[in-house]
Design a protein around this motif. Structure first.
Motif, PDB file in Angstrom:
ATOM      1  N   GLU A   6     -17.075   3.220  -4.760  1.00 58.57           N
ATOM      2  CA  GLU A   6     -16.844   4.650  -4.579  1.00 58.57           C
ATOM      3  C   GLU A   6     -15.489   4.878  -3.901  1.00 58.57           C
ATOM      4  O   GLU A   6     -15.293   4.587  -2.719  1.00 58.57           O
ATOM      5  N   ASP A  13     -17.363  -4.510  -5.496  1.00 56.01           N
ATOM      6  CA  ASP A  13     -17.961  -4.591  -4.149  1.00 56.01           C
ATOM      7  C   ASP A  13     -17.920  -3.250  -3.408  1.00 56.01           C
ATOM      8  O   ASP A  13     -18.696  -3.025  -2.489  1.00 56.01           O
ATOM      9  N   ASP A  14     -17.038  -2.363  -3.811  1.00 55.54           N
ATOM     10  CA  ASP A  14     -16.878  -1.103  -3.085  1.00 55.54           C
ATOM     11  C   ASP A  14     -16.394  -0.053  -4.077  1.00 55.54           C
ATOM     12  O   ASP A  14     -15.229   0.328  -4.102  1.00 55.54           O
ATOM     13  N   ASN A  54      -9.497   2.941  -0.141  1.00 53.83           N
ATOM     14  CA  ASN A  54      -9.951   1.692  -0.758  1.00 53.83           C
ATOM     15  C   ASN A  54      -9.379   1.603  -2.178  1.00 53.83           C
ATOM     16  O   ASN A  54     -10.054   1.308  -3.133  1.00 53.83           O
ATOM     17  N   PRO A  99     -10.239  -5.130   4.461  1.00 51.16           N
ATOM     18  CA  PRO A  99     -10.929  -4.666   3.247  1.00 51.16           C
ATOM     19  C   PRO A  99      -9.920  -4.267   2.163  1.00 51.16           C
ATOM     20  O   PRO A  99      -8.745  -4.032   2.462  1.00 51.16           O
ATOM     21  N   ARG A 100     -10.413  -4.172   0.911  1.00 51.31           N
ATOM     22  CA  ARG A 100      -9.520  -3.779  -0.182  1.00 51.31           C
ATOM     23  C   ARG A 100      -8.907  -2.408   0.101  1.00 51.31           C
ATOM     24  O   ARG A 100      -9.592  -1.506   0.578  1.00 51.31           O
ATOM     25  N   THR A 153     -16.249   7.934   9.848  1.00 52.20           N
ATOM     26  CA  THR A 153     -17.121   7.148   8.981  1.00 52.20           C
ATOM     27  C   THR A 153     -18.554   7.376   9.424  1.00 52.20           C
ATOM     28  O   THR A 153     -18.812   8.022  10.427  1.00 52.20           O
ATOM     29  N   THR A 205     -13.356  -3.524  -8.390  1.00 55.46           N
ATOM     30  CA  THR A 205     -13.914  -2.527  -7.469  1.00 55.46           C
ATOM     31  C   THR A 205     -15.421  -2.694  -7.270  1.00 55.46           C
ATOM     32  O   THR A 205     -16.052  -1.874  -6.601  1.00 55.46           O
ATOM     33  N   CYS A 237      -5.808   5.034  -5.213  1.00 50.75           N
ATOM     34  CA  CYS A 237      -7.166   5.086  -5.773  1.00 50.75           C
ATOM     35  C   CYS A 237      -7.109   5.243  -7.291  1.00 50.75           C
ATOM     36  O   CYS A 237      -7.853   4.586  -8.028  1.00 50.75           O
TER      37      CYS A 237
END
Ligand code: ADP
Length: 631
Positions: free
Chosen positions: A61, A58-59, A80, A168-169, A209, A56, A42
């Protein structure tokens, strides 16, 4: 979509073998390792996004998610962060990158119990997963890439890599737990582990989640928290994370600087010596953050090389966030940071050094890092005075370590120099013939065994107005120093000392003629009491140990300086030879004796004999004559 099977690097297989068969009781540390990796990932994507925000977008946080599937018996750690491409995967999860792990492997003995305790000391990173998992799946996609990847292994020799869609990333590490390790599916167990080891992680760690996801940690950078909220354990866990170390911090320095420059430092001195301390690059490993954003580790110029054993973080409020790693070095702020950090760390070290209760712990620190700290004596003029208070030495007088202040305080009346001798180890130094005269007068000599000693002394030159003086170089006169017991008067003619040999001048003259070009000079000595001879360097020449040191490292070119042969006028052998020289002048016996004296001095000094054959011939001759005469 093809799947490829690849083999682990041999070292990894060996490591995995130890890890999978281990009955290591603190298996739970696997989770600490996975979360530590997720947090680093991160940090790295946040840095990359400074210059490329799309990475980053698109996502945005950044967070870490722990997910369990009780039916499948799986535990996942999902970040992520920056993710990995195929090459990263093969390199990072197929070989050993971390030098600590290599070190771990070099120390494993095959004795199960020992090896296990070492897992805890070194940490084996990602591979610790195999302590609790039957097999591990890694799904990952690198920030900015379209293609995702699936890595899978059961930890026996091979792993597979295949393309994967809709990843996903970031990275998801899924452990299929062994039958005996299902406890790691329980939320309470997981949350306890995270409180214990990972509370300091600056990104939120959530369990599950969706809306009912719970945060398991404080998710604020440790160094931003007030000291009152942090206990020794909290600091220790953060140290383990930031330094990839598993010992206790020997010293923790946590401070906030305000005023001209603003920053927070949280730095640690390790208890044990990192194995790469003497790497020629002399790089440090402190992490630089700017306003909580990780920028880089080991920024050149942030920490002086002589404090490269420090671990931890420095978080600047003033540096621009978009400072690139490359431009950092030219930023004037960096020098100010370095100066502030250095002063703070040295002043905390000084408190420890001057704490009479902490002599032993300080000695332990000094034995680990003293040789490195001494580099500061020649490269950090600004802090030299403080450094001179920190240095410790072995000495001819006491077993432990002494400071310069103690040395000077104990100096004898009439002693206006600080005596030292340099060499490879304390034991042989303590036996040097050059020390005999000093010992007889109870004069302390510092025994210096770090190569760096040869370099700082010529620059520093004095302490408390007393010059440093090598006992193996130049003239030494101990006349002014009274003998212990106090009977001696100050001109050196103590009534109890044996009188110097009569005719020693004849012997000196004869030795000069015989040894001619092999020595620079021959003279009688103040340094010796028990030995007959020793070698010393002339005042303007390079000291003998330094020359040997440079020769060993192929750094010495040019002709070797000739040495001065000093003889002990009170020694029985010198007395006899002086008598002979007076009676008969030059003779074959005296000629042999001259060369034998010189070779003896060379042997004592640890210098090679230029002609061992001649030495043996002369020695045999002399012994034979002695035996025949006695028969
Ligand atoms: P270390 O973390 O000490 O380098 P590891 O064996 O734990 O050793 O990990 C090896 C490397 O794999 C890491 O340095 C990192 O480059 C990569 N890696 C591991 N986990 C992740 C992750 N979650 N995201 C991105 N890269 C990772």
């Amino acid at each position: 979509m093809t799947e490829e099977t690849l083999s682990f690097q041999a070292e990894v297989s060996r490591l995995l073998d130890i890890v999978t068969h281990s009955l290591y009781s603190e298996k739970e540390i696997f989770l600490r390792e996975l979360i530590s990796n997720a947090s680093d990932a991160c940090d790295r994507v946040r840095y990359a996004a400074l210059t490329e925000p799309a990475l980053t977008a698109d996502d945005p946080e950044l967070r870490i998610i722990i997910q369990v599937d009780k039916d499948a018996g799986t535990l996942s750690v999902i970040d992520n962060g920056v993710g990995m491409d195929r090459a990263d995967l093969v390199e990072n999860l197929g070989t050993i990158a971390r030098s600590g792990t290599t070190e771990f492997l070099s120390r494993v003995t095959g004795d199960g119990r020992n090896d296990l305790s070492m897992i805890g000391q070194f940490g084996v990173g990602f591979y610790a997963s195999f302590m609790v998992a039957d097999h591990v799946d890694v799904f990952t996609r690198k920030a900015g890439d379209a293609q995702g990847w699936h890595w899978r292994s059961s930890g026996h020799g091979n792993f597979t890599v295949a393309e994967a869609d809709d990843v996903p990333r970031g990275t998801r590490v899924t452990l299929t737990l062994k039958a005996d390790d299902k406890e790691y599916l329980e939320e309470s167990r997981i949350s306890h582990i995270i409180k214990t080891y990972s509370d300091h992680i600056a990104f939120p760690i959530r369990f599950g989640t969706g809306d009912d996801a719970k945060s398991l940690n404080l998710a604020s950078a440790v160094w931003t928290r007030p000291k009152s909220e942090l206990d020794a354990d909290a600091y220790k866990e953060f140290y383990h994370h930031v330094a990839h170390a598993f010992d206790e911090p020997w010293m923790t320095v946590h401070w906030r600087a305000e005023g001209m420059i603003e920053y927070t430092g949280l730095l640690f001195v390790p208890t044990s010596k990192p194995f790469d301390l003497f790497d020629p690059k002399r790089a440090h490993q402190v992490k630089l953050y700017v306003r909580r954003v990780f920028i880089t580790q080991g920024a050149e110029g942030l920490i002086p090389p002589y404090l490269r054993f420090l671990r931890g973080v420095v978080d600047s409020e003033d540096l621009p966030l978009n400072v690139s790693r490359e431009m950092l070095q030219n930023n004037p702020m960096l020098a100010k940071l370095r100066s502030g950090i250095t002063k703070r760390v040295l002043s905390d070290l000084l408190k420890k050094a001057e704490d009479a209760e902490a002599r032993e712990p300080y000695a332990a620190f000094w034995n680990n890092f003293g040789a490195v700290v001494k580099e500061g004596l020649y490269e950090d003029f600004e802090n030299r005075d403080t450094l001179l208070k920190l240095v410790r030495f072995r000495s001819s007088r006491v077993d432990g370590l002494v400071s310069l202040a103690e040395y000077v305080e104990r100096a004898k009346d009439g002693q206006d120099e600080i005596y030292f001798i340099t060499g490879d180890d304390v034991t042989s130094l303590a036996r040097s013939p050059q020390l005999e005269g000093f010992r007889a007068k109870d004069v302390e000599v510092l025994l210096l065994t770090d190569p760096v000693d040869e370099f700082w002394i010529p620059l520093v030159q004095t302490y408390a107005e007393k010059p440093f003086k090598s006992v193996t170089r130049g003239d030494i006169s101990l006349d002014k120093i009274a003998k212990p017991g106090g009977t001696g008067d100050a001109d050196g003619t103590e009534p109890d000392a044996a009188a110097p040999a009569a005719g020693v001048d004849n012997l000196v003259a004869l030795l000069k003629v015989t040894l001619k070009d092999a020595v620079k000079d021959v003279r009688t000595s103040d340094r010796l009491t028990d030995s007959a001879v020793c070698l010393v360097a002339a005042e303007g020449d390079m000291d003998m140990h330094l020359e040997r040191l440079l020769r060993q490292h192929q750094q010495f070119s040019g002709t070797e300086a000739k040495r001065i042969l000093e003889i002990n006028p009170r020694h029985a052998l010198v007395r006899t030879l002086s008598g002979l020289a007076g009676e008969s002048g030059a003779s074959e016996v005296l000629d042999d004796a001259a060369w034998l004296l010189l070779d003896q001095a060379r042997i004592l000094e640890g210098e090679p004999l230029p002609d061992p054959v001649a030495f043996t011939r002369r020695l045999s001759g002399l012994v034979e004559r002695g035996l025949t005469a006695g028969a």
